[in-house]
Design an enzyme around this catalytic site. Structure first.
Site, PDB file in Angstrom:
ATOM      1  N   PHE A   1      10.316  -0.183  13.916  1.00 52.12           N
ATOM      2  CA  PHE A   1       9.091   0.545  13.592  1.00 52.12           C
ATOM      3  C   PHE A   1       9.489   1.538  12.488  1.00 52.12           C
ATOM      4  O   PHE A   1       9.860   2.829  12.789  1.00 52.12           O
ATOM      5  CB  PHE A   1       8.637   1.235  14.786  1.00 52.12           C
TER       6      PHE A   1
ATOM      7  N   HIS B   1     -10.074   6.073   8.976  1.00 53.75           N
ATOM      8  CA  HIS B   1      -9.395   4.668   8.880  1.00 53.75           C
ATOM      9  C   HIS B   1      -7.913   4.676   9.175  1.00 53.75           C
ATOM     10  O   HIS B   1      -7.128   3.881   9.889  1.00 53.75           O
ATOM     11  CB  HIS B   1      -9.530   4.318   7.216  1.00 53.75           C
TER      12      HIS B   1
ATOM     13  N   ALA C   1       3.638   2.701   4.939  1.00 54.83           N
ATOM     14  CA  ALA C   1       3.410   4.277   4.861  1.00 54.83           C
ATOM     15  C   ALA C   1       2.009   4.318   4.918  1.00 54.83           C
ATOM     16  O   ALA C   1       1.255   3.940   4.232  1.00 54.83           O
ATOM     17  CB  ALA C   1       3.917   4.771   3.354  1.00 54.83           C
TER      18      ALA C   1
ATOM     19  N   ILE D   1      -0.994   6.982   5.394  1.00 57.15           N
ATOM     20  CA  ILE D   1      -1.189   8.497   4.783  1.00 57.15           C
ATOM     21  C   ILE D   1      -2.778   8.744   5.139  1.00 57.15           C
ATOM     22  O   ILE D   1      -3.574   8.278   4.510  1.00 57.15           O
ATOM     23  CB  ILE D   1      -0.849   8.686   3.473  1.00 57.15           C
TER      24      ILE D   1
ATOM     25  N   PHE E   1       1.009  -1.041  -0.064  1.00 55.53           N
ATOM     26  CA  PHE E   1       0.072  -0.070   0.044  1.00 55.53           C
ATOM     27  C   PHE E   1       0.801   1.302   0.076  1.00 55.53           C
ATOM     28  O   PHE E   1       1.926   1.349   0.722  1.00 55.53           O
ATOM     29  CB  PHE E   1      -0.752   0.196   1.139  1.00 55.53           C
TER      30      PHE E   1
HETATM   31  N1  INI Z   1      -2.551   0.639   4.472  1.00 55.41           N
HETATM   32  C1  INI Z   1      -1.263   1.284   4.541  1.00 55.41           C
HETATM   33  O1  INI Z   1      -0.215   0.697   4.612  1.00 55.41           O
HETATM   34  N2  INI Z   1      -1.120   2.791   4.398  1.00 55.41           N
HETATM   35  C2  INI Z   1      -2.342   3.574   4.482  1.00 55.41           C
HETATM   36  O2  INI Z   1      -2.242   4.646   4.287  1.00 55.41           O
HETATM   37  C3  INI Z   1      -3.808   2.553   4.398  1.00 55.41           C
HETATM   38  N3  INI Z   1      -5.018   3.487   4.399  1.00 55.41           N
HETATM   39  O3  INI Z   1      -4.796   4.663   4.711  1.00 55.41           O
HETATM   40  O4  INI Z   1      -6.114   2.791   4.064  1.00 55.41           O
HETATM   41  C4  INI Z   1      -3.638   1.278   4.473  1.00 55.41           C
HETATM   42  N4  INI Z   1      -4.982   0.722   4.540  1.00 55.41           N
HETATM   43  C5  INI Z   1      -4.890  -0.745   4.280  1.00 55.41           C
HETATM   44  C6  INI Z   1      -4.543  -1.507   5.298  1.00 55.41           C
HETATM   45  O5  INI Z   1      -3.517  -1.640   5.782  1.00 55.41           O
HETATM   46  C7  INI Z   1      -4.909  -2.989   5.058  1.00 55.41           C
HETATM   47  O6  INI Z   1      -4.183  -3.582   4.044  1.00 55.41           O
HETATM   48  C8  INI Z   1      -6.426  -3.069   4.912  1.00 55.41           C
HETATM   49  O7  INI Z   1      -7.463  -2.532   5.673  1.00 55.41           O
HETATM   50  C9  INI Z   1      -6.878  -4.829   4.982  1.00 55.41           C
HETATM   51  O8  INI Z   1      -6.729  -5.390   6.008  1.00 55.41           O
END
Ligand code: INI
Length: 154
Positions: free
Chosen positions: A114, A89, A81, A83, A23
């Site tokens: 971390f 969320h 990362a 954001i 992500f």
């Molecule tokens: N995952 C990230 O790594 N960064 C983000 O900014 C983010 N946001 O903001 O939604 C994010 N969401 C996905 C999350 O980590 C999971 O992969 C998802 O919820 C499935 O479990």
């Protein structure tokens, strides 16, 4: 005489796992590049570094914990990362990852580093992924080497 211990900033013979989120990959790719470059500049061979990709930051901890429990690695670098978007969320993801990484340290005794950016804007993340504010992957690699060496002295 007072005894003072300090970890060396050297890869030594230690093995490092990097667990990184896909992500926001345009940012996390740079964190991995920084971490690998730093480890290699401090003596790590290719066989001392394993990179493991997971879908998002939430998925880092389950994999990092398994890696730490395997006994095959001296430190686990957790890179991601997060954001902020238009909903809350972001807060849940930040909460989960900070608690999760801390827990791995306590549960396994293997240093879990971390290296997750938690930013309000994409610009802030880019600044911390190899531009104005350095590279959080490099910082994570330095902490991992120092902790791996220190743990070996205890
Ligand atoms: N995952 C990230 O790594 N960064 C983000 O900014 C983010 N946001 O903001 O939604 C994010 N969401 C996905 C999350 O980590 C999971 O992969 C998802 O919820 C499935 O479990």
């Amino acid at each position: 005489m007072v005894q003072e211990l300090k970890g060396q900033l050297s890869a030594g013979k230690n093995k490092f796992a990097i667990v990184v989120s896909r992500f926001n990959e345009f940012v996390t790719n740079k964190l991995v590049d920084g971490a690998v470059d730093c480890l290699q500049r401090h003596g790590a061979g290719e066989d001392q570094i394993t990179i493991i990709w997971v879908p998002g930051t939430i998925e880092i901890t389950v994999v990092a914990k398994k890696v730490a429990e395997s006994g095959n690695y001296s430190a686990v670098l957790c890179l991601g990362a997060v954001i902020r978007g238009s909903t809350n969320h972001y807060d849940y993801v930040c909460q989960q990852i900070s608690r999760g990484v801390g827990q791995i340290n306590y549960d396994t005794g293997v240093p879990a580093i971390f290296g997750v950016l938690t930013c309000d804007t994409i610009e802030q993340a880019i600044e911390r992924a190899g531009t104005k504010q350095g590279n959080a992957g490099v910082n994570a690699a330095m902490a991992a080497m120092e902790m791996a060496d220190l743990m070996g002295q205890l």
